[in-house]
Motif scaffolding. Sequence first.
Motif, PDB file in Angstrom:
ATOM      1  N   ALA A  39      51.365  34.253  39.560  1.00 39.06           N
ATOM      2  CA  ALA A  39      50.018  34.502  40.089  1.00 39.06           C
ATOM      3  C   ALA A  39      49.004  33.545  39.462  1.00 39.06           C
ATOM      4  CB  ALA A  39      49.606  35.949  39.821  1.00 39.06           C
ATOM      5  N   ASP A  40      47.918  33.271  40.212  1.00 41.66           N
ATOM      6  CA  ASP A  40      46.876  32.385  39.688  1.00 41.66           C
ATOM      7  C   ASP A  40      46.014  33.085  38.652  1.00 41.66           C
ATOM      8  OD1 ASP A  40      46.847  29.769  41.375  1.00 41.66           O
ATOM      9  OD2 ASP A  40      47.289  31.399  42.768  1.00 41.66           O
ATOM     10  N   ALA A  41      45.856  34.414  38.811  1.00 44.45           N
ATOM     11  CA  ALA A  41      45.030  35.168  37.852  1.00 44.45           C
ATOM     12  C   ALA A  41      45.433  36.640  37.911  1.00 44.45           C
ATOM     13  CB  ALA A  41      43.555  35.028  38.205  1.00 44.45           C
ATOM     14  N   LEU A  42      45.050  37.355  36.864  1.00 46.55           N
ATOM     15  CA  LEU A  42      45.286  38.801  36.823  1.00 46.55           C
ATOM     16  C   LEU A  42      43.971  39.524  37.093  1.00 46.55           C
ATOM     17  CD1 LEU A  42      46.681  41.500  35.956  1.00 46.55           C
ATOM     18  CD2 LEU A  42      46.186  40.869  33.579  1.00 46.55           C
ATOM     19  N   LEU A  43      44.020  40.542  37.974  1.00 48.28           N
ATOM     20  CA  LEU A  43      42.855  41.402  38.218  1.00 48.28           C
ATOM     21  C   LEU A  43      43.207  42.815  37.763  1.00 48.28           C
ATOM     22  CD1 LEU A  43      42.087  40.481  41.969  1.00 48.28           C
ATOM     23  CD2 LEU A  43      41.334  39.274  39.948  1.00 48.28           C
ATOM     24  N   ILE A  44      42.260  43.497  37.122  1.00 44.91           N
ATOM     25  CA  ILE A  44      42.511  44.877  36.680  1.00 44.91           C
ATOM     26  C   ILE A  44      41.483  45.799  37.325  1.00 44.91           C
ATOM     27  CG2 ILE A  44      42.693  46.443  34.691  1.00 44.91           C
ATOM     28  CD1 ILE A  44      43.384  43.927  33.005  1.00 44.91           C
ATOM     29  N   ALA A  45      41.987  46.837  38.022  1.00 46.49           N
ATOM     30  CA  ALA A  45      41.068  47.732  38.742  1.00 46.49           C
ATOM     31  C   ALA A  45      41.054  49.154  38.188  1.00 46.49           C
ATOM     32  CB  ALA A  45      41.438  47.761  40.231  1.00 46.49           C
TER      33      ALA A  45
END
Length: 442
Positions: free
Chosen positions: A387-393
Amino acid sequence: MNVTVFGTGYVGLVQAAVLAEAGHRVTCIDIDENKIERLKQGHIPIFEPGLEPLVKRNNESGNLSFSTNAAEGVAHGDLIFIAVGTPPDEDGSADLQYVLTVARTIAKHMSGKKYIINKSTVPVGTADKVREEVIHTLQERDALNLEFDVISNPEFLKEGSAVADCMKPDRIIIGTSEQASERKMRQLYAPFNRNHDKVIVMDVRSAELAKYAANCMLATKISFMNEMAVIADRVGADIESVRQGIGSDPRIGYHFIYPGIGYGGSCFPKDVQALKTTATKLGIEPKILNAVEERNHTQKHYLLEKVVERYGKDLSDKTFALWGLSFKPNTDDMREAPARVLMENLWAMGANVRVFDPEAMHECERIYGNRDDMQLCGTRDSALSGADALLIATEWQQFKSLDSNTVKNSLREPVVFDGRNLYAPTDMAAAGFEYYCVGRPQ
Ligand code: UGA
């Protein structure tokens, strides 16, 4: 005491199980045959810590039973809870058709005095509507001599800690003007009211409004803090320091002032909307509630804005890892979850999303099915891969410690967008991450 609960949703099932555990004989009635059959076999339709063993144990002991037979249910309980759904209808008001159907069912089958208890979150005035419905049906049966009272007894449990909240309530609100009803309700809740009196008795309408006021106040705190976080971002302040600074004032308090990417779930969005509609219909402009809702809507796009600032609006060659799908930890519930807004907007901009959640993977698959631009990943680490980046929701416990090396080795670039402020920006910078969060300087 003999208790019947109509509706085996979140509120009804948890309340029934907890009352059975306290020694009451509880029957749950639902029109969904499949659900009742599965409950009889000990299958719980929701993920809620501690609920399954409670239901199994009390089912086996005979204190808790399940049925679709409404007549039997009405015969069983002196106290009858209405805990069916009140989904928003087209204009945002709570749809009372299920509540009123149960009211008619009770009136159709009752043969002695019944205490009818509204547990569902219902607009002010609903107890009176239930009363009218019961009288109307009794009239049709020529049975107006039968006694009953309609009591408002709102529920304050939180998903993820519902059993504990129900076992140890902060307060037990009883809305009634009849002394006999108050006595019955005190008797029912005596096992949960041991050390100091948590029962607060008031008139029915105040009890109904207290439920909405509580949820709307909590939603207001969150939206206020979210707005402060956006301001902090722009003025270069740290919302974490601000949170601690204001929370230390006991008049403000530390609870429910965590900024993030908006509140979700089945309660806050629905209840804010319903109270707004009630106010509007009465000719009152709900200025604060409007602002609370508007901020929440905007906030759900906040992390996305940061993604767009970083990569632009065309994300067709990008893949993101997304940790957290449920609207909060310890639940598989994705209703109104900020993760959904994030994901759907990323897809609309052409991105591919690799998702992981400790409990909500099935729910995610149920909602979105199989899509080429979404990969359901079995672990948090596998979601990162390529992945290009990690997102945390969502702030699940297992996301709170970040294995920097694994994350950096798996991502194409060390970029993290954190919608729940899980990590210290200084630590992230020291570990070599480009770190974006909510209201904290990089
Ligand atoms: C909420 C209330 O907290 C319960 O008291 C109430 O009984 C329930 O609604 C209901 O009406 O049935 P719940 O929706 O389960 O409970 O979840 P909360 O723990 O209140 O969280 C709601 C949302 O607010 C979540 O999305 C959470 O992430 C968010 N939140 C919470 C924040 O963004 N910041 C905070 O500081 C606290």
